[in-house]
Design a protein around this motif. Structure first.
Motif, PDB file in Angstrom:
ATOM      1  N   LEU A 102      -1.352 -16.282 -42.092  1.00 17.38           N
ATOM      2  CA  LEU A 102       0.063 -15.352 -42.230  1.00 17.38           C
ATOM      3  C   LEU A 102      -0.270 -13.988 -41.547  1.00 17.38           C
ATOM      4  CD1 LEU A 102       0.705 -16.224 -45.921  1.00 17.38           C
ATOM      5  CD2 LEU A 102       2.019 -16.935 -43.956  1.00 17.38           C
ATOM      6  N   SER A 103      -1.663 -13.480 -41.554  1.00 15.76           N
ATOM      7  CA  SER A 103      -1.799 -12.281 -41.041  1.00 15.76           C
ATOM      8  C   SER A 103      -1.713 -12.302 -39.437  1.00 15.76           C
ATOM      9  CB  SER A 103      -3.429 -12.147 -41.271  1.00 15.76           C
ATOM     10  OG  SER A 103      -3.823 -11.843 -42.428  1.00 15.76           O
ATOM     11  N   ARG A 104      -1.855 -13.277 -38.774  1.00 16.44           N
ATOM     12  CA  ARG A 104      -1.768 -13.407 -37.495  1.00 16.44           C
ATOM     13  C   ARG A 104      -0.617 -14.160 -37.036  1.00 16.44           C
ATOM     14  NH1 ARG A 104      -6.598 -16.640 -36.264  1.00 16.44           N
ATOM     15  NH2 ARG A 104      -6.177 -16.731 -33.987  1.00 16.44           N
ATOM     16  N   GLU A 105       0.400 -14.318 -38.334  1.00 15.67           N
ATOM     17  CA  GLU A 105       1.359 -15.123 -37.833  1.00 15.67           C
ATOM     18  C   GLU A 105       1.330 -16.357 -36.883  1.00 15.67           C
ATOM     19  OE1 GLU A 105       4.495 -12.412 -37.024  1.00 15.67           O
ATOM     20  OE2 GLU A 105       3.953 -11.137 -38.819  1.00 15.67           O
ATOM     21  N   LYS A 106       0.492 -17.228 -37.069  1.00 11.19           N
ATOM     22  CA  LYS A 106       0.255 -18.321 -36.320  1.00 11.19           C
ATOM     23  C   LYS A 106      -0.015 -19.668 -36.962  1.00 11.19           C
ATOM     24  CE  LYS A 106      -1.789 -16.542 -32.190  1.00 11.19           C
ATOM     25  NZ  LYS A 106      -2.735 -16.004 -31.346  1.00 11.19           N
ATOM     26  N   PRO A 121      -7.262 -11.631 -48.107  1.00 13.87           N
ATOM     27  CA  PRO A 121      -6.564 -12.662 -47.011  1.00 13.87           C
ATOM     28  C   PRO A 121      -7.707 -13.659 -46.719  1.00 13.87           C
ATOM     29  CG  PRO A 121      -6.492 -10.306 -46.425  1.00 13.87           C
ATOM     30  CD  PRO A 121      -7.505 -10.391 -47.433  1.00 13.87           C
ATOM     31  N   GLU A 122      -9.018 -13.550 -46.928  1.00 13.21           N
ATOM     32  CA  GLU A 122      -9.804 -14.603 -46.714  1.00 13.21           C
ATOM     33  C   GLU A 122      -9.763 -15.562 -47.619  1.00 13.21           C
ATOM     34  OE1 GLU A 122     -10.706 -10.995 -46.726  1.00 13.21           O
ATOM     35  OE2 GLU A 122     -10.445 -11.018 -44.375  1.00 13.21           O
ATOM     36  N   ASN A 123      -9.186 -15.538 -48.620  1.00 11.58           N
ATOM     37  CA  ASN A 123      -9.109 -16.721 -49.546  1.00 11.58           C
ATOM     38  C   ASN A 123      -8.305 -17.875 -49.106  1.00 11.58           C
ATOM     39  OD1 ASN A 123      -9.725 -18.389 -51.979  1.00 11.58           O
ATOM     40  ND2 ASN A 123      -8.505 -17.377 -53.339  1.00 11.58           N
ATOM     41  N   LEU A 124      -8.520 -19.143 -49.202  1.00 10.02           N
ATOM     42  CA  LEU A 124      -7.936 -20.155 -48.578  1.00 10.02           C
ATOM     43  C   LEU A 124      -6.704 -20.662 -49.998  1.00 10.02           C
ATOM     44  CD1 LEU A 124      -9.602 -20.630 -46.254  1.00 10.02           C
ATOM     45  CD2 LEU A 124     -10.087 -23.026 -47.024  1.00 10.02           C
ATOM     46  N   VAL A 134      -3.458 -22.416 -45.969  1.00 13.15           N
ATOM     47  CA  VAL A 134      -2.781 -21.090 -45.754  1.00 13.15           C
ATOM     48  C   VAL A 134      -4.007 -20.084 -45.701  1.00 13.15           C
ATOM     49  CG1 VAL A 134      -1.056 -19.311 -46.404  1.00 13.15           C
ATOM     50  CG2 VAL A 134      -0.629 -21.929 -46.824  1.00 13.15           C
ATOM     51  N   THR A 135      -4.121 -19.221 -44.833  1.00 14.17           N
ATOM     52  CA  THR A 135      -4.895 -18.089 -45.071  1.00 14.17           C
ATOM     53  C   THR A 135      -4.198 -16.790 -44.538  1.00 14.17           C
ATOM     54  OG1 THR A 135      -5.556 -18.717 -42.641  1.00 14.17           O
ATOM     55  CG2 THR A 135      -7.131 -19.459 -44.309  1.00 14.17           C
ATOM     56  N   GLY A 136      -4.907 -15.525 -44.740  1.00 15.71           N
ATOM     57  CA  GLY A 136      -4.380 -14.628 -44.437  1.00 15.71           C
ATOM     58  C   GLY A 136      -3.530 -13.841 -45.356  1.00 15.71           C
ATOM     59  N   THR A 137      -2.626 -12.721 -45.135  1.00  8.03           N
ATOM     60  CA  THR A 137      -1.847 -12.241 -45.938  1.00  8.03           C
ATOM     61  C   THR A 137      -0.595 -11.539 -44.994  1.00  8.03           C
ATOM     62  OG1 THR A 137      -3.284 -11.487 -47.375  1.00  8.03           O
ATOM     63  CG2 THR A 137      -1.472 -10.379 -47.462  1.00  8.03           C
TER      64      THR A 137
END
Ligand code: PTT
Ligand code: SF4
Length: 664
Positions: free
Chosen positions: A72-76, A114-117, A171-174
């Protein structure tokens, strides 16, 4: 790395993988990095010796072989393929989630970072035309316990994820702004969720279905998850709720409001004809069970009468184990109010009993919900209980932790440890507390953290009656006089949940007073099949535990789906592997704070006996419990502090884990 063909020659434990080539992937795991185009590897481990039906070589079926990764952070997003070793060692669901969390979260990761899966994992039986097969595991490092956390819910989203071509979504990131993941029209998109943020789970799902069509499966959070209540859950279909240890809060921390999944593909099967035949036979067999009709009438609700009769019904924060008004929240009483019945897809046991609450809204009841929001808070009016339950579903809060926390706050109020006044059995007080919890106001701010953290804050001996193990609140069975069930709660892989070792029914017929090794054996047996097998095959355990649908069906289902022969015994071994891996995760996270006392039930059961009923005056014996725990550790191959030994981990095929955790 893409796996096309695999073979297993069990006698020598030689595994051959033929791969189509290296894959560019942003989400490299150890396994992906290590595999070359064609690789032969000698394994010295003794994990399950699988044999492949119809010869040595089979095309991998049963699994789609793919994990969808969304950052989600990198929107990928990216599709990652996994290999047969991963599939055969961990099957799916909890097995996959535990391995991914072990491999990919750094020790000490903040659950809200964000690092939590956040893992949504199905298994090789999910979505197939087999009895009660629409379950999925949702897992993450828990913000409530600080250890491994997961839950299991039935949903069209589980079925559709497989039919979209994935066994799991990680899902990773924020996200920078509220968003939702849409797996539709063969694409994966991260969409704006601004218009849904702040909505309850019911409305969110309705609106998303209006937008994407009725056939999609939706997993969402309510305001509880958005506001990081530590026991917020993931909700689906107005009444399926999973992830007790705060998986909804992890979703909220990622600003992820929902996941929408459409599924149109066929799930690859090794023997489609056989699987269909088994499915027809299996459904018929479920229908023919002697207690089927009664189950359809009451589902889990008849447990209220049983618990009352056997003095294990949590009452007023587990202070008592009989409730004077039990009859008015019972299964029999519920039947008089029942308006309809709901359930998960692919199921002919539909166990969700729906009644109308005091406001005329529908609420789906289960035993746990009714007891934790009923007798445990001293409330004996089923329509009022249903109202609290509906609030919990809509806000996306776990009813078990919520009921425990309300009970804890009511007791703290009675003892004048807090200034707020909340009375036992007062529906308005409970409702206000739920709303304050979601908004993080007043005493609700404390309640949003769960009983362990709340007790640490208010002190004054309140930890003695903060009813949790490892931070996860106890589900609805009082254990003042049930040492085997207490051990089941004490050693459960996620904290105090009955899902892995629900031994209480057996224990009461066997002899509740005993602290003998037979109790340990039963806990282990149940943890292996329930905590390992059902959670990793990912299918509902109710046909088996409630109707007596034989365990032998599951290896047959597995073989028809995957082409791989297995047995109940091998599924037990899988359970041991998953349990030791999850224990290693806890030990890694807690470090020097870990000790065997983490496996103790709450002090109340040892120190304060109930004052009425047939079990009046009975409490747990500390020495007896310690003996059970010692025996449990020996049988598990763990040391005296409950830490897996290196030899145990190696034997289970977890040599990499043994390097980090594990005493010789
Ligand atoms: C499960 C836990 C349970 S266990 C219950 S009632 W149960 C509570 N249900 C809640 C709810 O409802 N709403 C809510 N807001 N919070 C809730 N918290 C509680 O969550 C559930 C059924 C049930 S009903 C049980 S026992 C079985 N559980 C299974 C399991 O764990 N694994 C498995 N392979 N099969 C299972 N079959 C049964 O499924 P958690 P669901 Mg649930 C409204 O999530 O975190 O595992 O906690 O998923 O689809 O609702 O089915 O007397
Ligand atoms: Fe869902 Fe109940 Fe059917 Fe299990 S028995 S799949 S929980 S409806």
């Amino acid at each position: 790395m893409i796996l096309r063909v695999w073979s297993t020659i069990c006698a020598q434990n030689v595994y051959e993988f033929k791969c189509s080539g290296p894959k560019a992937c942003n989400f490299q795991t150890t396994r992906l990095k290590n595999v070359s185009h064609t690789q032969k590897r000698k394994s010295k481990t003794t994990f399950n010796a699988y044999s492949v039906a119809n010869g040595d070589v089979a095309v991998m079926k049963g699994w789609t072989g793919k994990i969808l990764r969304v950052d989600l952070s990198r929107e990928k997003s990216a599709s990652q393929e996994f290999d047969a070793d991963f599939a055969l060692k961990f099957f799916g669901g909890r097995g996959f989630a535990a391995k991914l969390l072990w491999d990919e979260t750094k020790r000490g990761v903040d659950p809200f970072s964000p690092e939590n899966l956040l893992v949504f994992a199905t298994g090789p039986l999910t979505g197939l035309p087999l009895p009660s097969s629409s379950k999925m595991v949702v897992a993450a490092k828990s913000p409530l316990t600080g250890g491994y956390g997961d839950g299991n819910l039935g949903s069209w989203a589980a079925v559709n994820l497989r039919k979209a071509g994935y066994d799991a979504l990680v899902v990773t990131g924020t996200s920078r702004k509220p968003s939702y993941i849409a797996i539709v029209d063969g694409n994966v998109r991260i969409e704006d969720a601004k218009e849904y943020w702040g909505m309850g789970s019911f409305e969110t799902e309705r609106k998303l279905k209006e937008k994407h069509g009725k056939a999609v499966g939706v997993l969402e959070i309510g305001q509880g998850g958005e506001n990081l209540v530590r026991y917020a859950t993931v909700v689906s279909q107005e009444g399926r709720s999973g992830g007790r240890p705060g998986m909804g809060a992890v979703m909220g921390s990622k600003k992820l409001k929902a996941v929408v999944v459409e599924g149109k593909k066929e799930i690859p099967l090794a023997d489609e004809k056989r699987l269909k035949e088994l499915g027809v036979e299996g459904y018929q067999s479920v229908l023919s069970r002697s207690n089927y009709k009664f189950w359809k009438r009451q589902g889990t609700m008849s447990t209220v009468e049983w618990c009352q009769a056997n003095c294990v019904l949590p009452t007023c924060n587990f202070r008592e184990n009989v409730f004077d008004e039990a009859a008015s929240i019972s299964g029999e009483f519920m039947e008089k109010l029942k308006v309809t019945q709901k359930g998960c897809p692919n199921c002919n046991m539909t166990c969700g009993n729906v009644i109308e609450d005091i406001e005329g809204n529908q609420s789906e009841l289960d035993y746990e919900n009714v007891v934790m929001l009923g007798s445990n808070i001293g409330l004996g009016d089923l329509k009022k209980v249903a109202h609290l339950n509906r609030l919990a579903d809509d806000y996306g809060l776990d009813t078990i932790s919520l009921g425990n926390t309300i009970g804890f706050v009511m007791e703290a109020s009675e003892k004048k440890l807090i200034k707020e006044k909340l009375e036992w059995g007062n529906h308005d007080d409970a409702k206000r507390l739920i709303e304050d919890t979601v908004r993080g106001e007043g005493v609700g701010k404390l309640a949003a953290k769960g009983t362990r953290a709340a007790a640490e804050e208010i002190g004054q001996g309140s930890s003695n009656w903060a009813m949790n193990v490892k931070g996860l609140e106890i589900s609805a069975y009082d254990c003042h006089s049930a040492p085997g069930m207490a051990l089941g709660f004490g050693t459960c892989s996620i904290g105090a949940h009955h899902k892995d070792a629900w031994v209480i029914s057996w224990e009461i017929s066997f002899g509740r007073e005993s602290y003998g090794p037979e109790k340990v054996a039963k806990v282990l047996e149940f943890q292996r099949i329930r905590g390992g097998g059902f959670e990793s095959l990912v299918t509902c355990r109710f046909p088996w535990i409630e109707l007596g649908f034989e365990l032998e069906w599951y290896p047959k289902f597995f073989e028809a789906a995957t082409g791989v022969r297995t047995s109940v015994e091998e599924i037990y071994t899988l359970g041991d592997r998953v349990y030791s891996l999850i224990r290693a995760y806890w030990v890694r996270e807690y470090g020097s704070r870990w000790s065997r006392t983490m496996d103790y039930p709450p002090p109340r059961w040892f120190k304060e006996a109930p004052s009425k009923g047939a079990q009046k005056g009975v409490k747990l014996d500390v020495q007896g419990y310690d003996r059970l725990l010692d025996e449990y550790y020996v049988r598990r191959g763990w040391d005296k502090n409950g830490i897996p030994r290196q030899t145990t981990l190696q034997k289970l095929g977890l040599a990499d884990v043994a390097q980090t955790v594990g005493k010789t």
